[in-house]
Design a protein around this motif. Structure first.
Motif, mmCIF file in Angstrom:
data_model
loop_
_atom_site.group_PDB
_atom_site.id
_atom_site.type_symbol
_atom_site.label_atom_id
_atom_site.label_comp_id
_atom_site.label_asym_id
_atom_site.label_seq_id
_atom_site.Cartn_x
_atom_site.Cartn_y
_atom_site.Cartn_z
ATOM 1 N N LEU A 1 23.998 28.617 -17.888
ATOM 2 C CA LEU A 1 23.525 28.103 -16.418
ATOM 3 C C LEU A 1 23.076 29.416 -15.693
ATOM 4 N N GLU B 1 19.544 27.658 -5.524
ATOM 5 C CA GLU B 1 20.582 27.867 -6.494
ATOM 6 C C GLU B 1 20.940 29.494 -6.731
ATOM 7 N N VAL B 2 19.530 30.158 -6.753
ATOM 8 C CA VAL B 2 19.862 31.461 -6.778
ATOM 9 C C VAL B 2 20.571 32.358 -5.945
ATOM 10 N N LEU C 1 14.859 25.388 -16.163
ATOM 11 C CA LEU C 1 14.770 26.693 -16.000
ATOM 12 C C LEU C 1 14.808 27.427 -17.339
ATOM 13 N N ALA D 1 13.019 32.919 -14.522
ATOM 14 C CA ALA D 1 13.923 33.443 -13.466
ATOM 15 C C ALA D 1 13.505 35.171 -13.360
ATOM 16 N N TRP E 1 19.110 21.125 -14.719
ATOM 17 C CA TRP E 1 19.096 22.742 -14.582
ATOM 18 C C TRP E 1 18.976 23.297 -15.724
ATOM 19 N N ASP F 1 15.048 26.104 -6.774
ATOM 20 C CA ASP F 1 15.485 27.274 -7.618
ATOM 21 C C ASP F 1 15.958 28.476 -6.634
ATOM 22 N N SER G 1 22.679 22.251 -6.158
ATOM 23 C CA SER G 1 21.564 21.819 -7.140
ATOM 24 C C SER G 1 21.657 20.374 -6.745
ATOM 25 N N SER H 1 19.392 31.109 -14.730
ATOM 26 C CA SER H 1 19.056 30.908 -13.353
ATOM 27 C C SER H 1 18.586 32.300 -13.012
#
Length: 747
Positions: A53, A104-105, A254, A259, A250, A101, A87, A57
């Motif tokens: 993950l 989450e980052v 992704l 990313a 996720w 996105d 998320s 990400s």
């Protein structure tokens, strides 16, 4: 509660989650802690799914997350859980894919700034000190600086920045509020607080889900968005197990390539103070400064040590950087070589007081010897007012000390008598004026002793000048040994010496003079073939209206009386400051309807309890000491003029002196007990009529009247009913007609 006040590595921003909780919350925490089972410790690594993950990400920025993991694993775990919460919530709210996105980052990296927080702060189990809290708060700025340097755009940086804003806008240094805060930032703040409350911390146990949601609701509308709090609590109420579907989504949507598009080198966004060229100039300045420069952080750890410090101390940067500062590192002492007590060295004092200072210190140099240095210690204060550390600038002061020693040596030679080592006449004159001014201002007594060796010329003629010099040295040494601490002994000239005695009345000064006289008379001198020498003394105390000249002249007159009375005697004259002060005791009726003559500044009647002949002798002393000019002598009166140059109160050199005329009329009185007293009518006027308009003329006249009263030991006299005695005009004329015979005063 302000999120920036979080004392722990991942404590929630809610008000009741600080370590300073109110008593009700404290009791509630203890009950909850006692009732809840203690979970197993959190693992010190992530599983394969978690790592996957993170990588898909963050892409190449996953190195930042793994750096945080290596620094403090609990903080990295917290960030990953917050990212998963965000998320799942973003899917529930049906946010746009790019919004999910970015959220989450931002969640994964919102605590990346704690890389710059010392380990002892992150792992502290108790309440953080003020300095430790400052270091914790700095993590937000550090994180924003790190991300600004590598994010392609400001969206993710803004989400983390606005995560610290309060919904109602009451957070300090926040320029947004309400719906103006991006929804992702509002969601991140709620998820961040919730996870911090529901996971065990090193400084407190985890709260239950129900209590955590109650805390969020209690601060909805102030710190958090109330609508989002309600939605988040509903989601948590429905969720009982981890949402694996969200995790699968996720991973599915992704990719590292997608990313990586968020990251690039971004030199333009780096703060100016961090720019490479600017830092190069600063480094060059610090490195090549001739003075020693030392930089310390809040924990007094050495973080900078330039070449000047290496030259001065002999310690290289590699040896000292990273170590804690202690005075023993440089053998630090004060300028007299005394060590500082525990925690009393100026470096620690400057850190606590947050004030800079300049100190004369001593350190051990590169050669292992101790040298004097001048140290400038300056606390470093950030723009927000928080302490960041200290800078110490030191330079060798050996040359300065040598120059100061030379100046002190020259001053000593300029103010000392080369033969006896006592103060010379110039220094005595300066000190006498200063003593009289100070004691007149505060109304305290001081005295002057003047003395000289009897028949000193005979000593030189009989035993030689070398024996005479030895006699002067012995006498000077005795004066210095017998004088009180604070007294000044000076060689006035030839065989004549003066002792200035501050805070000393006539009685004390006369006792000191008598002790010196008796000890000297009992001492046999080898330079005189075992014979003795004697000295005569004159003593007087300051009186009202005195100047340096008048008190010295009065002491000299007492010395002259000692010589006239046979030498080896102490004579004391003067009444001191204990005499009653002059006041205007005329009735208001007299003052209103009998004004003084226009040309007269002051007019008084006084009486002294001594016969007329002794009163006249006291007047002669007053005239001599004030260098007065006798203008006229009649059968019962005398008129004198005192030049203004000899009077006090001259404020500036440019002030023109005002000569004053004193007209004194005497008459003898016989009081009821048969003793003889003397009545004196006194009037003071300027020499010229226009001088009465001088600003200080009246004040000078009052000062002169006080002096005259002290000399005569007189008091104001109003009653004129007592009849005068027989005329003493013939005696008066003889006294003032040229006779220089003086009447001795009692010792």
């Amino acid at each position: 509660m302000d999120p920036t006040s979080n004392p722990g590595s991942y404590e929630p921003p809610g008000p009741s989650h600080d370590r300073d909780e109110d008593p009700i919350h404290t009791i509630s925490n203890l009950i909850a802690w006692a009732d809840e089972p203690y979970d197993e410790p959190i693992a010190d690594h992530f599983d394969d799914t978690d790592n996957q993950l993170i990588q898909v990400s963050l892409g190449i920025a996953s190195g930042l997350f793994y750096s945080l993991q290596a620094k403090h694993f609990p903080t990295a775990s917290h960030s990953l859980r917050v990212a998963k919460l965000c998320s799942r919530w973003a899917v529930e709210l049906d946010l746009e894919p790019f919004q999910r996105d970015q959220l989450e980052v931002a969640a994964l990296l919102h605590d990346v700034g704690k890389i710059g927080v010392p380990d002892y702060v992150l792992t502290s189990p108790g309440k953080l000190s003020t300095d430790e809290q400052v270091l914790m708060n700095r993590s937000q700025e550090i994180g924003l600086e790190i991300l600004s340097a590598c994010c392609d755009g400001e969206e993710i940086v803004d989400l983390i920045r606005y995560n610290y804003a309060w919904y109602d806008g009451s957070k300090k240094n926040s320029d947004v509020s309400g719906k103006d805060i991006p929804i992702e930032a509002r969601m991140l703040a709620i998820a961040d607080a919730y996870d911090s409350m529901t996971v065990d911390q090193i400084f407190r146990r985890a709260r239950s889900k129900e209590r955590a949601m109650a805390e969020l609701n209690s601060h909805a509308g102030t710190q958090f968005d109330p609508d989002l709090v309600q939605q988040f609590c509903e989601l948590q109420s429905r969720t009982t197990t981890p949402d694996t579907d969200s995790t699968r989504r996720w991973l599915r949507v992704l990719s590292p390539e997608q990313a990586n598009k968020r990251w690039k080198a971004n030199a333009e966004s780096i703060a100016p103070q961090l720019s490479r060229s600017h830092a190069a100039f600063q480094d060059c300045l610090v490195r090549n400064s001739h003075d020693a420069l030392i930089f310390l952080d809040l924990s007094l750890q050495i973080v900078g040590w330039n070449q000047g410090a290496e030259r001065l101390t002999g310690l290289t940067r590699d040896v000292v950087e990273g170590h804690s500062w202690t005075p023993d590192l440089l053998g630090l002492t004060d300028h007299q070589g005394r060590k500082f007590g525990e925690g009393k060295d100026p470096v620690r004092a400057a850190l606590v007081s947050r004030t800079q200072g300049k100190y004369r210190l001593s350190i051990r140099n590169a050669a292992g010897t101790f040298v004097a240095v001048i140290a400038h210690i300056v606390p470093v204060i950030g723009e927000d007012g928080a302490s960041l550390g200290l800078t110490i600038q030191m330079h060798d002061a050996t040359g300065v000390e040598s120059l100061e020693e030379q100046v002190q040596s020259l001053h000593y030679k300029a103010t000392r008598d080369p033969l006896t080592g006592l103060c010379n006449r110039a220094e005595m004159d300066r000190s006498l004026i200063d003593m009289v001014d100070r004691h007149t201002t505060v109304g305290r007594p001081c005295s002057v002793i003047i003395c000289d060796i009897d028949f000193f010329k005979k000593i030189n003629d009989t035993y030689g000048h070398q024996a005479g010099d030895e006699a002067l040295i012995v006498f000077a040494k005795m004066l210095e040994d017998k004088a009180r601490p604070g007294d000044m002994c000076a060689r006035y000239g030839g065989e004549e010496f003066v002792i200035l005695c501050p805070q000393c009345d006539n009685e004390m000064a006369a006792a000191l003079a008598e002790q010196i006289r008796s000890d000297l008379a009992a001492m046999s001198l080898s330079a005189l073939g075992g014979k003795h020498m004697t000295a005569s003394f004159g003593v007087t105390e300051i009186q009202r209206g005195d100047t340096g000249d008048t008190i010295l002249n009065r002491a000299d007159r007492a010395l002259l009386q000692s010589k006239e009375m046979g030498r080896n005697i102490v004579t004391q004259i003067g009444g001191g400051l204990s005499d009653p002060q002059i006041g205007d005791r005329r009735s208001w009726w007299t003052r209103m309807f009998k004004p003084a003559e226009p040309e007269v500044l002051l007019k008084r009647a006084m009486k002294t309890r001594v016969p007329l002949n002794l009163a006249a002798e006291k007047i002669r002393g007053f005239v001599a000491d004030h260098r007065a000019e006798v203008l006229q002598v009649t059968e019962n009166s005398i008129k004198v003029m005192i030049d203004g140059e000899s009077l006090p109160l001259q404020r500036r050199v440019a002030d023109r002196a005002v000569p004053l005329i004193l007209d004194l009329h005497f008459s003898a009185l016989m009081v009821e007990n048969g003793s003889q007293h003397t009545k004196v009518q006194i009037s003071i006027s300027p020499r010229r009529n226009r001088d009465r308009r001088k600003r200080d003329a009246v004040e000078r006249a009052r000062h002169l009247l006080l002096s005259l009263q002290s000399y005569m030991v007189a008091y104001e006299f109003v009653d004129t009913s007592v009849a005068s005695m027989d005329d003493h005009s013939s005696w008066w004329s003889r006294l003032w007609g040229g006779s220089s015979q003086k009447v001795g005063e009692s010792r």
